[in-house]
Design a protein around this motif. Structure first.
Motif, PDB file in Angstrom:
ATOM      1  N   GLU A  51       4.582   4.218  -2.290  1.00  0.00           N
ATOM      2  CA  GLU A  51       4.673   2.858  -1.753  1.00  0.00           C
ATOM      3  C   GLU A  51       5.096   1.810  -3.013  1.00  0.00           C
ATOM      4  O   GLU A  51       5.497   0.859  -2.627  1.00  0.00           O
ATOM      5  N   TRP A  54       9.716   3.003  -3.145  1.00  0.00           N
ATOM      6  CA  TRP A  54      10.589   3.229  -1.786  1.00  0.00           C
ATOM      7  C   TRP A  54      12.015   2.562  -1.946  1.00  0.00           C
ATOM      8  O   TRP A  54      12.895   3.069  -1.288  1.00  0.00           O
ATOM      9  N   LEU A 122       5.707   4.348   5.380  1.00  0.00           N
ATOM     10  CA  LEU A 122       7.400   3.732   5.112  1.00  0.00           C
ATOM     11  C   LEU A 122       7.768   3.086   6.507  1.00  0.00           C
ATOM     12  O   LEU A 122       8.767   2.575   6.557  1.00  0.00           O
ATOM     13  N   ARG A 125       8.131  -0.608   6.386  1.00  0.00           N
ATOM     14  CA  ARG A 125       8.807  -1.012   5.374  1.00  0.00           C
ATOM     15  C   ARG A 125      10.421  -0.953   5.697  1.00  0.00           C
ATOM     16  O   ARG A 125      11.246  -1.789   5.182  1.00  0.00           O
TER      17      ARG A 125
END
Length: 195
Positions: A51, A54, A122, A125
């Motif tokens: 996190e 990334w 993810l 994101r």
């Protein structure tokens, strides 16, 4: 009955080995050098992904979600994987696959040597469910020099890429590195083949 004759002459394990070879025989399949390099890079990159880092990675996401009006069939989506792997390698992108339509791909196929799943943290994101900037590419190797960090595609429609390149010659080996049948599919195949 052909199935009965096959079952009488070949053990159940041999029948399934012919369709889905075990890891020992998979390792004998020839992969192009770029693919071996990409598998190592992908594994290292995915393992170190978290996190906080990334954003240091670029992504190529083959996806089909409810918001997509049209994704094509499973074969049209998956037959592009060798070309997409090659493009991911050329552009140093982490290839991921994310389907929710008609069901998650993991219900049918699971990752093998290349873990193509999108980590739960993810998804938001990189916007895998976001319809904007999702493409159906029709040209050859369209985004090798693309600068955007995330490229999402629904399928890759280019018959020339699939049939006239060296990538196609390695399709079987590549498929076996990417996918194995899910436990449910494997059990169903076993029961059908042995009936």
């Amino acid at each position: 009955n052909a199935k009965k004759r096959i079952a009488e002459n070949i053990s159940p394990d041999k029948i399934l080995d012919n369709i889905f070879p075990h890891e020992s025989s998979r390792s004998n399949l020839t992969l192009p050098r770029w693919m071996e390099e990409y598998l190592l890079w992908h594994a290292d990159t995915k393992q170190s992904l978290n996190e906080s880092n990334w954003e240091n990675t670029k992504y190529l996401v083959l996806r089909c979600v409810e918001a997509d009006q049209k994704c094509a069939g499973a074969a049209d989506r998956l037959k592009s994987t060798p070309a997409l792997l090659f493009m991911a390698w050329q552009s140093q992108r982490l290839l991921l696959i994310y389907w929710t339509r008609p069901a998650p791909l993991e219900e049918f196929l699971t990752p093998n040597a290349l873990n193509w799943t999108v980590p739960y943290w993810l998804k938001d994101r990189i916007g895998v469910d976001d319809v904007s900037n999702t493409y159906r590419f029709r040209e050859k190797y369209p985004f090798v020099n693309e600068t955007r960090p995330v490229i999402k595609i629904r399928n890759f429609l280019n018959d020339e890429t699939h049939t006239k390149t060296a990538i196609w010659n390695s399709y079987h080996a590549i498929w076996n590195k990417l996918f194995v049948p899910s436990p449910g599919v494997y059990q169903r195949l076993q029961s059908v083949l042995l009936d």
